[in-house]
Design a protein around this motif. Structure first.
Motif, PDB file in Angstrom:
ATOM      1  N   TYR A  67      46.051  50.754  41.762  1.00 26.56           N
ATOM      2  CA  TYR A  67      45.481  51.196  43.035  1.00 26.56           C
ATOM      3  C   TYR A  67      44.227  50.400  43.389  1.00 26.56           C
ATOM      4  O   TYR A  67      43.954  50.152  44.569  1.00 26.56           O
ATOM      5  N   ALA A  68      43.448  49.999  42.403  1.00 23.95           N
ATOM      6  CA  ALA A  68      42.288  49.138  42.674  1.00 23.95           C
ATOM      7  C   ALA A  68      42.754  47.776  43.185  1.00 23.95           C
ATOM      8  O   ALA A  68      42.136  47.180  44.087  1.00 23.95           O
ATOM      9  N   PHE A  69      43.858  47.274  42.621  1.00 18.94           N
ATOM     10  CA  PHE A  69      44.427  46.009  43.094  1.00 18.94           C
ATOM     11  C   PHE A  69      44.903  46.140  44.541  1.00 18.94           C
ATOM     12  O   PHE A  69      44.632  45.260  45.384  1.00 18.94           O
ATOM     13  N   ASP A  71      43.835  48.143  46.821  1.00 21.17           N
ATOM     14  CA  ASP A  71      42.681  48.257  47.715  1.00 21.17           C
ATOM     15  C   ASP A  71      42.137  46.885  48.091  1.00 21.17           C
ATOM     16  O   ASP A  71      41.609  46.693  49.196  1.00 21.17           O
ATOM     17  N   GLU A  72      42.246  45.923  47.171  1.00 18.02           N
ATOM     18  CA  GLU A  72      41.773  44.569  47.456  1.00 18.02           C
ATOM     19  C   GLU A  72      42.827  43.731  48.177  1.00 18.02           C
ATOM     20  O   GLU A  72      42.485  42.895  49.026  1.00 18.02           O
ATOM     21  N   ALA A  73      44.102  43.958  47.839  1.00 19.07           N
ATOM     22  CA  ALA A  73      45.160  43.087  48.361  1.00 19.07           C
ATOM     23  C   ALA A  73      45.732  43.538  49.696  1.00 19.07           C
ATOM     24  O   ALA A  73      46.199  42.709  50.487  1.00 19.07           O
ATOM     25  N   PRO A  75      45.299  45.123  53.425  1.00 21.73           N
ATOM     26  CA  PRO A  75      44.296  45.442  54.460  1.00 21.73           C
ATOM     27  C   PRO A  75      44.287  46.937  54.770  1.00 21.73           C
ATOM     28  O   PRO A  75      45.319  47.612  54.683  1.00 21.73           O
ATOM     29  N   ARG A  79      47.562  50.045  54.917  1.00 25.62           N
ATOM     30  CA  ARG A  79      47.755  50.882  53.734  1.00 25.62           C
ATOM     31  C   ARG A  79      48.698  52.047  53.992  1.00 25.62           C
ATOM     32  O   ARG A  79      49.412  52.491  53.101  1.00 25.62           O
ATOM     33  N   GLN A  94      51.283  39.082  41.746  1.00 29.21           N
ATOM     34  CA  GLN A  94      49.888  39.063  42.198  1.00 29.21           C
ATOM     35  C   GLN A  94      49.053  40.062  41.390  1.00 29.21           C
ATOM     36  O   GLN A  94      47.889  39.792  41.068  1.00 29.21           O
ATOM     37  N   TRP A  98      45.838  39.318  39.156  1.00 30.25           N
ATOM     38  CA  TRP A  98      44.593  40.076  39.350  1.00 30.25           C
ATOM     39  C   TRP A  98      44.081  40.616  38.016  1.00 30.25           C
ATOM     40  O   TRP A  98      42.877  40.613  37.754  1.00 30.25           O
ATOM     41  N   ARG A 101      42.249  37.912  36.055  1.00 31.01           N
ATOM     42  CA  ARG A 101      41.179  37.197  36.745  1.00 31.01           C
ATOM     43  C   ARG A 101      39.955  37.030  35.851  1.00 31.01           C
ATOM     44  O   ARG A 101      39.737  37.798  34.901  1.00 31.01           O
ATOM     45  N   ASP A 103      35.721  36.478  35.598  1.00 35.55           N
ATOM     46  CA  ASP A 103      34.447  36.734  36.273  1.00 35.55           C
ATOM     47  C   ASP A 103      33.759  35.393  36.531  1.00 35.55           C
ATOM     48  O   ASP A 103      33.449  34.658  35.579  1.00 35.55           O
TER      49      ASP A 103
END
Length: 588
Positions: A67-69, A71-73, A75, A79, A94, A98, A101, A103
């Protein structure tokens, strides 16, 4: 209010748990309405068979991961339209990218390999569940979930710290001392009660009516067949009795002569954890009937069949029955007797538990350890265990550490044989031990064994198989010695000419003149090897020029004949003559 759902809480029944049903917030599902129903269904199906601790961690991985992914991926405007059909292989790829990834500030990965696997696992599980459900038609038929990502992630995590051997021994001795004290105090209390029943005072207000401990215990036993009331409860019934308990005899001392507190049960739980090697939830919530007495090959044994809720399997164990105070049968029998008064008045859903107790302060209602979300036990157990550690100046530890320490001792005892460790721990496969129960010490021992095997292999090839460690191990000899049949005190630091420090000695045939060499004069195999070496020395005289033989082998022969061979008794020599053994390789 417009009638919209503003929050979601998952409720999982926990029959018999004093803390009631498990409630887990899941309002993050509302962020994507088109996924809400399908993912809620998959979440409930996935969590239904999990333990409370596993279930809690499983749910937490969703808002932190997928869900955090999203929120970023995705728009914000789209949603509401992201549904199950939008979950495609490119989206999953993707998500994996993610998770991997880096830092930009530190240059390090945001998630450790184990954390990535944990965050990917719920999505993988959801797809499996939904493909078997009524929502299968909504899934993209070409959706592919990756497998085998981040291999070895479990081995990169920091292992559970084991309890050091000296600390473990101190803990065990403290447990035995407390168990002995508890058994004696309870037996002494029962004796005093039986001996003083006829002395029950008619008038409890008389001066010194309860000053005698036997009289005091007999009165409490007569008036309170269940739990012993608190000091305040005693005061309401008999103020003089309450004063005698509090001021003369001591509330804690009186209480433990009838039934235990959570602190009193600590040594019993720890010893049974050592013996049965159950995980924390299993041992704390086990039932009386989980430990039947059985007969094996005509001998009585105490069994164990406690249920491990996470796997749904019963953990089968069996131990010999002895009279030792720390024997499993002795511990279990006493706990059952000690908690009998509590079972008479306990709530039905906990009355069959093995470990029942009351609080030293506050309510005296019978209680049991709960199946909580924490793997180390509920708050009452943690407080009691910490009190035990403080009383004996021990470094704080958990039941999980006790279990891992038992596994580590088994790993050391059986020289890294994971099958034996799995048999002791009750795991289904040795791979589970390798993945989840390997301490730093066990990993280091494995590396030492591997390096030792590599050193033996390199020497074997260098010496053209003249010192075969496999054959030597089969004969019961020392694989480190350069000559079969001999024992070497320090094979990596040979004083022989031409040998390299730090490398296994390769001075084949010259062990008789080496100060590091030893010979087992009670072994027929060693005797046969020594005589065979003498024969090979004599045979070498015909294979090399005499000057070379004198320089290399004359001293070896003299040492064999004058010192080593006469040390074998006649009985060993006679048995050595009967052995049919392969000859030693020729000398050079």
């Amino acid at each position: 209010m417009d009638g919209r759902v503003t929050g979601i809480t998952l409720i999982f029944p926990r029959p018999g748990d004093p803390d009631g049903d498990q409630k887990i917030p899941a309002s993050f599902l509302l962020r994507y309405p088109a996924l809400e129903e399908q993912f809620a269904y998959a979440l409930i199906e996935s969590c239904a068979s999990q333990s409370p601790a596993t279930r809690s961690e499983f749910v937490k991985c969703l808002p932190r991961g997928f869900y955090a992914f999203l929120d970023e991926a995705v728009p914000a405007k789209r949603r509401g339209m992201f549904g199950l059909s939008s979950l495609t292989t490119p989206v999953v790829n993707q998500f994996v990218t993610w998770l991997e990834r880096v830092d930009p500030k530190s240059g390090k990965a945001v998630w450790a390999p184990k954390t990535r696997k944990q965050h990917l696992a719920p999505l993988t599980r959801f797809v499996e569940v939904l493909r078997r459900s009524r929502f299968a038609s909504d899934l993209d038929p070409t959706l592919h979930m990756p497998r085998g990502l981040w291999p070895g992630a479990h081995r990169q995590q920091k292992p559970t710290r084991i309890i050091q051997r000296q600390e473990f021994e101190r803990m065990y001795r403290a447990c035995v001392a407390e168990v002995t004290s508890a058994v004696r105090a309870f037996a002494d209390g029962q004796r005093l009660i039986a001996a003083n029943r006829w002395r029950l005072p008619v008038d409890g207000t008389a001066r010194g009516a309860y000053s005698d401990i036997g009289t005091c215990l007999s009165v409490i036993d007569d008036r309170f067949p269940g739990v012993v009331p608190t000091d305040a409860g005693l005061a309401r019934v008999d103020p003089a009795l309450a004063r005698a308990v509090e001021e003369i005899h001591g509330s804690a001392m009186v209480l433990r002569r009838f039934h235990p507190t959570a602190r009193d049960l600590v040594p019993f739980v720890l010893l049974l954890t050592v013996h049965y090697d159950y995980n924390p939830e299993t041992i704390l919530t086990c039932e009386q009937e989980d430990f039947p007495r059985v007969t094996v090959l005509g001998r009585e044994r105490i069994g164990g069949r406690a249920l491990k809720r996470r796997s749904g399997r019963r953990q089968m164990r069996s131990h010999a029955v002895t009279d030792d105070i720390d024997n499993s049968a002795t511990l279990l029998e006493f706990v059952k007797i000690w908690t009998e008064r509590l079972r008479r008045v306990a709530e039905p859903h906990i009355a069959t538990r093995l470990f029942l107790f009351t609080l030293a302060r506050g309510s005296r209602a019978p209680q049991a350890f709960a199946s909580r979300q924490k793997s180390n036990g509920d708050a009452r157990w943690i407080a009691a265990l910490n009190s035990f550690c403080k009383d004996y100046n021990l470094r704080r530890f958990t039941l999980k550490q006790v279990r891992h320490t038992v596994h580590d001792h088994a790993h050391e005892l059986f020289e890294g044989d994971l099958r034996m460790v799995a048999a002791i721990g009750g795991q289904r496969s040795a791979q589970v031990i390798n993945d989840h129960y390997m301490s730093d010490a066990a990993r280091e021992r494995n590396l030492e064994r591997l390096s030792g095997a590599q050193a033996l292999m390199l020497r074997d090839r260098s010496m053209r198989h003249r010192a075969d460690a496999r054959r030597e191990r089969d004969d019961g000899g020392d694989p480190g010695a350069a000559t079969p049949g001999w024992i070497c005190l320090d094979p990596y630091s040979s004083p022989m000419h031409g040998e390299v420090q730090g490398r296994l000695c390769q001075a084949y045939g010259r062990c008789p003149i080496c100060p590091h060499a030893q010979l087992d004069t009670t072994s027929p195999v060693a005797c046969a090897r020594a005589h065979d070496l003498l024969a090979r020395v004599d045979e070498a005289l015909a294979a090399v020029i005499s000057e070379a033989w004198l320089a290399r082998w004359a001293q070896v022969r003299r040492r064999l004949v004058d010192y080593w061979l006469p040390r074998f008794p006649e009985s060993v020599l006679s048995e050595a003559r009967t052995l049919d053994m392969r000859r030693l390789p020729p000398l050079e």
